[in-house]
Design a protein around this motif. Sequence first.
Motif, PDB file in Angstrom:
ATOM      1  N   TYR A 238      -3.608   7.002   4.432  1.00  0.00           N
ATOM      2  CA  TYR A 238      -4.857   7.595   3.939  1.00  0.00           C
ATOM      3  C   TYR A 238      -4.865   9.105   4.188  1.00  0.00           C
ATOM      4  CZ  TYR A 238      -9.267   9.486   5.810  1.00  0.00           C
ATOM      5  OH  TYR A 238     -10.286  10.318   6.190  1.00  0.00           O
TER       6      TYR A 238
ATOM      7  N   PHE B  26       0.313   4.046  -2.885  1.00  0.00           N
ATOM      8  CA  PHE B  26       0.003   5.444  -2.578  1.00  0.00           C
ATOM      9  C   PHE B  26       1.078   6.381  -3.151  1.00  0.00           C
ATOM     10  CE2 PHE B  26      -3.371   5.349   0.970  1.00  0.00           C
ATOM     11  CZ  PHE B  26      -3.894   4.142   0.515  1.00  0.00           C
TER      12      PHE B  26
ATOM     13  N   ASP C  27       0.824  -1.208   0.000  1.00  0.00           N
ATOM     14  CA  ASP C  27       0.000   0.000   0.000  1.00  0.00           C
ATOM     15  C   ASP C  27       0.860   1.259   0.000  1.00  0.00           C
ATOM     16  OD1 ASP C  27      -2.716  -0.797  -0.164  1.00  0.00           O
ATOM     17  OD2 ASP C  27      -2.582  -1.616   1.848  1.00  0.00           O
TER      18      ASP C  27
ATOM     19  N   LEU D 148      -2.575  10.879   1.817  1.00  0.00           N
ATOM     20  CA  LEU D 148      -3.105  10.928   0.448  1.00  0.00           C
ATOM     21  C   LEU D 148      -4.244  11.944   0.342  1.00  0.00           C
ATOM     22  CD1 LEU D 148      -2.892   9.764  -2.423  1.00  0.00           C
ATOM     23  CD2 LEU D 148      -4.574   8.023  -1.760  1.00  0.00           C
TER      24      LEU D 148
ATOM     25  N   LYS E 147      -8.833   6.494  -2.757  1.00  0.00           N
ATOM     26  CA  LYS E 147      -7.555   6.314  -3.472  1.00  0.00           C
ATOM     27  C   LYS E 147      -7.644   6.859  -4.900  1.00  0.00           C
ATOM     28  CE  LYS E 147      -7.594   1.827  -2.534  1.00  0.00           C
ATOM     29  NZ  LYS E 147      -7.227   0.388  -2.395  1.00  0.00           N
ATOM     30  N   TRP E 148      -8.872   6.907  -5.436  1.00  0.00           N
ATOM     31  CA  TRP E 148      -9.023   7.181  -6.877  1.00  0.00           C
ATOM     32  C   TRP E 148      -9.599   8.574  -7.158  1.00  0.00           C
ATOM     33  CZ3 TRP E 148      -6.238   3.228  -7.061  1.00  0.00           C
ATOM     34  CH2 TRP E 148      -6.595   1.989  -6.546  1.00  0.00           C
TER      35      TRP E 148
END
Length: 521
Positions: free
Chosen positions: A429, A260, A256, A432, A376-377
């Motif tokens: 997270y 990322f 991950d 990001l 994430k997208w």
Amino acid sequence: MDNLKIEAEKEAQIILNYFKAKDYISAEVKAKKLIKKFPNFQAVYNLLGLCLQSQKKFLEAIKYYKIAIQNNPNFFVAINNLGLTYHNMYDLKNAQHYYERAIEINPKFTHPISNLGNIKKELNNYEEAIKCYKLALSIDNKLYIVLHNLGMAYQALGKFEESKKYFESVLKNNPKFTRADRSLSMSLKYDINNPHLKSMENKIKDQSLNNFQKIELYFGLGKAYEDIKNYKKSFENYKLGNKIKRDTIKYQINDDVKLFENIKNSFSNINFQNLENVGNKSNKMIFILGMPRSGTTLVEQIIANHKNVYGAGELRDLTQIIKENFLVNDKIKFPEKLNIKDQNFFNNMGTKYLENLDRYDTNKNYITDKAPLNFKWIGLIKLILPKSKIIHCTRDPKDTCLSLFKNFFEGELNFSYSLEEAGKYYKLYQNLMEFWKQLLPDFIYDISYEKLVENQEPESRKLLDFCNLDWDKNCLTFYKNKRGIVTASFAQARKPIYKNSVKSWQKYKGELLPLFNTLEK
């Protein structure tokens, strides 16, 4: 000729033994040899399809099922298996077609009837799903997996008394199907004398249980002891369940970390101010995202109770489309420089995503997709559906990570079975999301779980305002919505707003030091 038939059947039995032992590769090799030797032996084509399907070689599996069906158009077992392969590929249209075809040939074949029920459930058509499950049970009332699916359908609809009845029926038929114990635990409010708590305590002592059966019981016991406020015992059980689950998966947080980093490297090169003609210009999508267990179900319930909104739930479509376009050696990897000039590429992705949603029978103007990990997208959403709304749900990281640890998930949340990994993932997270907000400051709306439960109406009004939706007072009584909810929050979303999930970590604070240390690093 009879001798040849006996020889073929004998070899097929050997292949079947390999298949049952889950040695799918050996079974595949032997099945292909047998087909060369006996090309007219139809059963082996179906068997080979099963071996390939079990290895996720879906396209090859489809090829062999279709040969079997071509040679015998009434081969209903192969037809059902073909439907199952399409189902695994999330091609619900083809899956439904082949299930219905298998049922037409053999109306008493319970597998496709139950599988069709699963499709209806995925399409949020719970009443039809329940009909299918009941039809299968009218043919064979001992089908414990179908009984469990029926219980889950009632649970998703908030009909907890009905769901309990079916989970109890499963456990009468098969006491070792401990998944029903955990499902039942989610529908019960325990006290110290609850017979199901006693039953789980006795069952966990059974030395013959496999790891999966133990995991389900430990999570069920964790929930039961939490209800009776024995937090020490509750945590012990959650910890045991998580430990066994963590030992059975090959997750590495470093994968991950790399993903990322790859996302940030790829999207930081894009000038998002200069993208007039990129993507599908539909404005119907509202993406509700963030860490799992951060209030996404509650937010979706509020928005989906608006007269112009259809709540589709946690959709897999976006991740599927990303995998189709950006999978490298079985891992998602974006190119260092995305070719923004290739407008058709991004437009087609957005259009395909929207076309997939035609499977829902709705005439509403807006649709929600509340797959939390879509955070994430966000950059890609901006490229393929630039007029979408992004609702980012936030919650106290300690509460979020504890809630992850207390729940057993199917699928992608492999970081949630260790407190340290949950904490590390939370920080990835967070990092990001800061990146996305700098890149796309006006595209993302933050809503805090704590503020929402404290000030329901003002926060709900601001939320609808961001979505360009008129105020609808029904959004305050979101718990009356009859739509099915299949997330871990299905029970909470059936109640009015309550505040006792805020700072719930304090009940377990003595046990959570590994998490606190990770979050504070």
